[in-house]
Design a protein around this motif. Structure first.
Motif, PDB file in Angstrom:
ATOM      1  N   ALA A 138      -1.738  -1.220   2.876  1.00 29.08           N
ATOM      2  CA  ALA A 138      -2.138   0.157   3.164  1.00 29.08           C
ATOM      3  C   ALA A 138      -2.163   0.426   4.660  1.00 29.08           C
ATOM      4  N   MET A 139      -2.621  -0.544   5.449  1.00 30.99           N
ATOM      5  CA  MET A 139      -2.684  -0.337   6.898  1.00 30.99           C
ATOM      6  C   MET A 139      -1.283  -0.232   7.492  1.00 30.99           C
ATOM      7  N   ILE A 140      -0.323  -0.964   6.912  1.00 31.92           N
ATOM      8  CA  ILE A 140       1.062  -0.901   7.374  1.00 31.92           C
ATOM      9  C   ILE A 140       1.676   0.444   6.991  1.00 31.92           C
ATOM     10  N   ALA A 141       1.369   0.917   5.789  1.00 29.90           N
ATOM     11  CA  ALA A 141       1.839   2.235   5.375  1.00 29.90           C
ATOM     12  C   ALA A 141       1.237   3.323   6.253  1.00 29.90           C
ATOM     13  N   SER A 142      -0.039   3.161   6.622  1.00 29.89           N
ATOM     14  CA  SER A 142      -0.707   4.140   7.469  1.00 29.89           C
ATOM     15  C   SER A 142      -0.023   4.247   8.828  1.00 29.89           C
ATOM     16  N   LEU A 143       0.274   3.105   9.452  1.00 31.94           N
ATOM     17  CA  LEU A 143       0.966   3.125  10.736  1.00 31.94           C
ATOM     18  C   LEU A 143       2.360   3.719  10.582  1.00 31.94           C
ATOM     19  N   GLY A 144       3.036   3.360   9.503  1.00 32.33           N
ATOM     20  CA  GLY A 144       4.361   3.920   9.252  1.00 32.33           C
ATOM     21  C   GLY A 144       4.320   5.429   9.112  1.00 32.33           C
ATOM     22  N   ALA A 145       3.312   5.927   8.406  1.00 33.17           N
ATOM     23  CA  ALA A 145       3.187   7.371   8.213  1.00 33.17           C
ATOM     24  C   ALA A 145       2.981   8.090   9.537  1.00 33.17           C
ATOM     25  N   GLN A 146       2.219   7.466  10.450  1.00 36.56           N
ATOM     26  CA  GLN A 146       1.992   8.084  11.750  1.00 36.56           C
ATOM     27  C   GLN A 146       3.279   8.110  12.577  1.00 36.56           C
ATOM     28  N   LEU A 147       4.084   7.071  12.468  1.00 42.74           N
ATOM     29  CA  LEU A 147       5.368   7.042  13.165  1.00 42.74           C
ATOM     30  C   LEU A 147       6.299   8.119  12.636  1.00 42.74           C
ATOM     31  N   VAL A 148       6.334   8.279  11.323  1.00 38.85           N
ATOM     32  CA  VAL A 148       7.176   9.318  10.709  1.00 38.85           C
ATOM     33  C   VAL A 148       6.716  10.698  11.170  1.00 38.85           C
TER      34      VAL A 148
ATOM     35  N   ARG B   3       2.645  -2.591  -9.243  1.00 40.93           N
ATOM     36  CA  ARG B   3       1.230  -2.212  -9.424  1.00 40.93           C
ATOM     37  C   ARG B   3       0.839  -1.093  -8.467  1.00 40.93           C
ATOM     38  N   ALA B   4       1.310  -1.167  -7.240  1.00 38.81           N
ATOM     39  CA  ALA B   4       0.993  -0.115  -6.268  1.00 38.81           C
ATOM     40  C   ALA B   4       1.575   1.225  -6.699  1.00 38.81           C
ATOM     41  N   LEU B   5       2.817   1.221  -7.160  1.00 38.90           N
ATOM     42  CA  LEU B   5       3.440   2.461  -7.625  1.00 38.90           C
ATOM     43  C   LEU B   5       2.680   3.054  -8.800  1.00 38.90           C
ATOM     44  N   ALA B   6       2.260   2.188  -9.735  1.00 35.74           N
ATOM     45  CA  ALA B   6       1.503   2.668 -10.898  1.00 35.74           C
ATOM     46  C   ALA B   6       0.157   3.240 -10.472  1.00 35.74           C
ATOM     47  N   ASP B   7      -0.522   2.557  -9.548  1.00 37.28           N
ATOM     48  CA  ASP B   7      -1.823   3.039  -9.075  1.00 37.28           C
ATOM     49  C   ASP B   7      -1.695   4.389  -8.372  1.00 37.28           C
ATOM     50  N   ALA B   8      -0.606   4.550  -7.613  1.00 36.25           N
ATOM     51  CA  ALA B   8      -0.411   5.792  -6.856  1.00 36.25           C
ATOM     52  C   ALA B   8       0.167   6.909  -7.702  1.00 36.25           C
ATOM     53  N   GLY B   9       0.778   6.540  -8.835  1.00 40.10           N
ATOM     54  CA  GLY B   9       1.397   7.547  -9.693  1.00 40.10           C
ATOM     55  C   GLY B   9       2.647   8.151  -9.081  1.00 40.10           C
ATOM     56  N   VAL B  10       3.404   7.327  -8.345  1.00 35.51           N
ATOM     57  CA  VAL B  10       4.644   7.811  -7.727  1.00 35.51           C
ATOM     58  C   VAL B  10       5.783   6.864  -8.093  1.00 35.51           C
TER      59      VAL B  10
ATOM     60  N   GLY C 136       0.827  -1.201   0.000  1.00 37.58           N
ATOM     61  CA  GLY C 136       0.000   0.000   0.000  1.00 37.58           C
ATOM     62  C   GLY C 136       0.856   1.244   0.000  1.00 37.58           C
ATOM     63  N   ILE C 137       0.311   2.327  -0.508  1.00 30.80           N
ATOM     64  CA  ILE C 137       1.010   3.618  -0.512  1.00 30.80           C
ATOM     65  C   ILE C 137       0.046   4.671   0.010  1.00 30.80           C
TER      66      ILE C 137
ATOM     67  N   LEU D 257      -5.138   7.512   1.234  1.00 28.82           N
ATOM     68  CA  LEU D 257      -4.794   6.267   0.551  1.00 28.82           C
ATOM     69  C   LEU D 257      -4.590   6.527  -0.932  1.00 28.82           C
ATOM     70  N   LEU D 258      -3.413   6.151  -1.435  1.00 31.51           N
ATOM     71  CA  LEU D 258      -3.105   6.306  -2.855  1.00 31.51           C
ATOM     72  C   LEU D 258      -3.160   4.986  -3.614  1.00 31.51           C
ATOM     73  N   ALA D 259      -2.797   3.895  -2.944  1.00 31.99           N
ATOM     74  CA  ALA D 259      -2.796   2.587  -3.604  1.00 31.99           C
ATOM     75  C   ALA D 259      -2.906   1.483  -2.565  1.00 31.99           C
ATOM     76  N   ASN D 260      -3.597   0.419  -2.941  1.00 32.35           N
ATOM     77  CA  ASN D 260      -3.747  -0.746  -2.068  1.00 32.35           C
ATOM     78  C   ASN D 260      -3.757  -1.993  -2.942  1.00 32.35           C
ATOM     79  N   ALA D 261      -2.569  -2.451  -3.311  1.00 32.01           N
ATOM     80  CA  ALA D 261      -2.426  -3.602  -4.209  1.00 32.01           C
ATOM     81  C   ALA D 261      -2.272  -4.875  -3.393  1.00 32.01           C
ATOM     82  N   ILE D 262      -3.047  -5.889  -3.747  1.00 29.80           N
ATOM     83  CA  ILE D 262      -3.021  -7.159  -3.008  1.00 29.80           C
ATOM     84  C   ILE D 262      -2.969  -8.326  -3.990  1.00 29.80           C
ATOM     85  N   ALA D 263      -2.091  -9.279  -3.704  1.00 27.35           N
ATOM     86  CA  ALA D 263      -2.034 -10.539  -4.447  1.00 27.35           C
ATOM     87  C   ALA D 263      -2.264 -11.653  -3.432  1.00 27.35           C
ATOM     88  N   SER D 264      -3.324 -12.411  -3.604  1.00 29.41           N
ATOM     89  CA  SER D 264      -3.667 -13.462  -2.652  1.00 29.41           C
ATOM     90  C   SER D 264      -3.285 -14.835  -3.193  1.00 29.41           C
ATOM     91  N   SER D 265      -2.779 -15.685  -2.299  1.00 30.11           N
ATOM     92  CA  SER D 265      -2.483 -17.066  -2.677  1.00 30.11           C
ATOM     93  C   SER D 265      -3.538 -18.019  -2.126  1.00 30.11           C
TER      94      SER D 265
END
Length: 372
Positions: free
Chosen positions: A337-347, A77-84, A33-34, A40-48
């Motif tokens: 995305a949830m991991i990115a969200s927590l990371g952003a709050q720490l930053v 895919r996440a980078l492309a979705d977010a445009g970054v 996620g980004i 939220l800019l991107a939330n790409a998931i690949a499930s097995s």
């Protein structure tokens, strides 16, 4: 480029809305996620999941291999979705634990490789606290599954229910103070759904199929036990959960009924089982709200997709005068995305990044929000 210095003093000014990429590989979903701050800019998931279905559950080695194969395309895919671009990132966040050790190692290794190659700060974070962080995210297409769009408030009680975890938390500060009130002492709720589904001849994963079948059943047809809810149990395990006895009770009921030669009423069994799980989850969560004087309850984890759990939560929370929040269902299951969200709050809070010597910790305690 040189690696981030774990001993550096945090800058006096941090980006108010840091651009963070999050990687989540704790189980069978490769999530990237980004976010920019809380957007939220991107939330790409690949499930097995399909690869595990023939085994009736997650196979750790299969999950780890699937993460290896999915990591690069999911990041792209996440980078492309977010445009970054990777070079635009202010930080990278990754799940260090808890979860399946082999699966976690893949995400940790990928995050470290990116951080070293880019010279970007790296934050190793707790998967369970990440589920709480999902509720912070905003976006034009995001609507909460339950609750109004509004400011995330603390303290809150958080009930996290998934295939691997059933935990009750008191969150006073998302990046600094999270207390484990209780957890499952045996099967997680999601595991119980999978095992009961197998008993009833339903496919894996069990949760969605039990939910579908239960819609045509009577939730009061069979009174299955509510684990750790008797007075003697509440003294020692007031906020803990147990679903092993419930699963066994369903198995014995089905066996006894089948022995009579009568068709097993699958819909009634599914509905009654689902009701027992929902009842004990909400009873204990709202007891924590009442006992601790916290008028807010947040639900997270994939099992929250269960229609009856959400329905019962709405009714009981309203009756108790408790504000109920459930993030969009796309953010309830494991995701980056949830991991990115927590990371952003720490930053944003000025926390120093993690070093590069942390590893995957399958039993990381929830009190450890960030691994240094």
């Amino acid at each position: 480029m040189s690696a981030p210095d774990p001993d550096r003093t945090p800058a006096l000014t941090q980006p108010a809305e840091p651009l963070v990429l999050g990687i989540e590989t704790s189980c069978d979903e490769t999530g990237v996620g980004i976010v920019r701050g809380r957007t939220l800019l991107a939330n790409a998931i690949a499930s097995s999941m399909d690869e595990h279905a023939r085994f009736g559950g997650v196979v750790p080695e299969v999950a780890a291999r699937a993460h290896l194969e999915a990591m690069t395309p999911t990041i792209e895919r996440a980078l492309a979705d977010a445009g970054v671009r990777l070079e635009d990132l202010d930080a990278i966040a990754v799940t260090s634990g808890p979860g399946l050790a082999g699966a976690l190692m893949v995400g940790v290794a990928a995050a470290k490789a990116l951080a070293v190659s880019l010279g970007t700060p790296l934050y190793a974070v707790n998967h369970l606290v990440g589920h709480v962080g999902a509720d912070l995210l905003q976006g034009d297409t995001l609507r909460p599954a339950v609750g109004e769009v509004g400011e995330f408030e603390l303290p809150t009680i958080a009930l996290l229910v998934s295939g691997g975890h059933t935990s009750l938390l008191l969150v006073r500060d998302l990046v600094g103070d999270v207390e484990l009130l209780g957890e499952t002492i045996d099967d997680a709720a999601g595991e119980a759904f999978d095992k009961v589904a197998r008993l009833l001849g339903l496919p894996y994963p069990g949760g969605p199929h039990i939910d579908r079948v239960a819609a045509d059943g009577d939730p009061n047809a069979i009174r299955f036990p509510r684990g750790l809810s008797l007075p003697k149990d509440m003294e020692r395990h007031r906020y803990d959960f147990s679903f092993s006895g419930l699963k066994t009770s369903v198995a014995r009921w089905v066996e006894k009924h089948a022995a009579t030669g009568e068709p097993v009423p699958v819909a009634d069994v599914a509905a009654s089982f689902r009701e027992a799980v929902a009842d004990v989850l909400l009873t204990k969560a709202l007891a924590a709200c009442r006992d601790l004087g916290v008028p807010r309850l947040l639900l997270g984890g994939g099992v929250v997709a269960n229609a009856r759990i959400r329905e019962l939560a709405v009714a009981r929370a309203a009756a108790a005068g408790v504000e109920l929040r459930v993030p969009p269902l796309s953010l309830c299951t494991d995701n980056g995305a949830m991991i990115a969200s927590l990371g952003a709050q720490l930053v944003a809070a000025g926390h120093a990044p993690s070093g590069l010597d942390f590893g995957a910790d399958s039993t990381l305690p929830v009190q450890q929000i960030q691994v240094s």
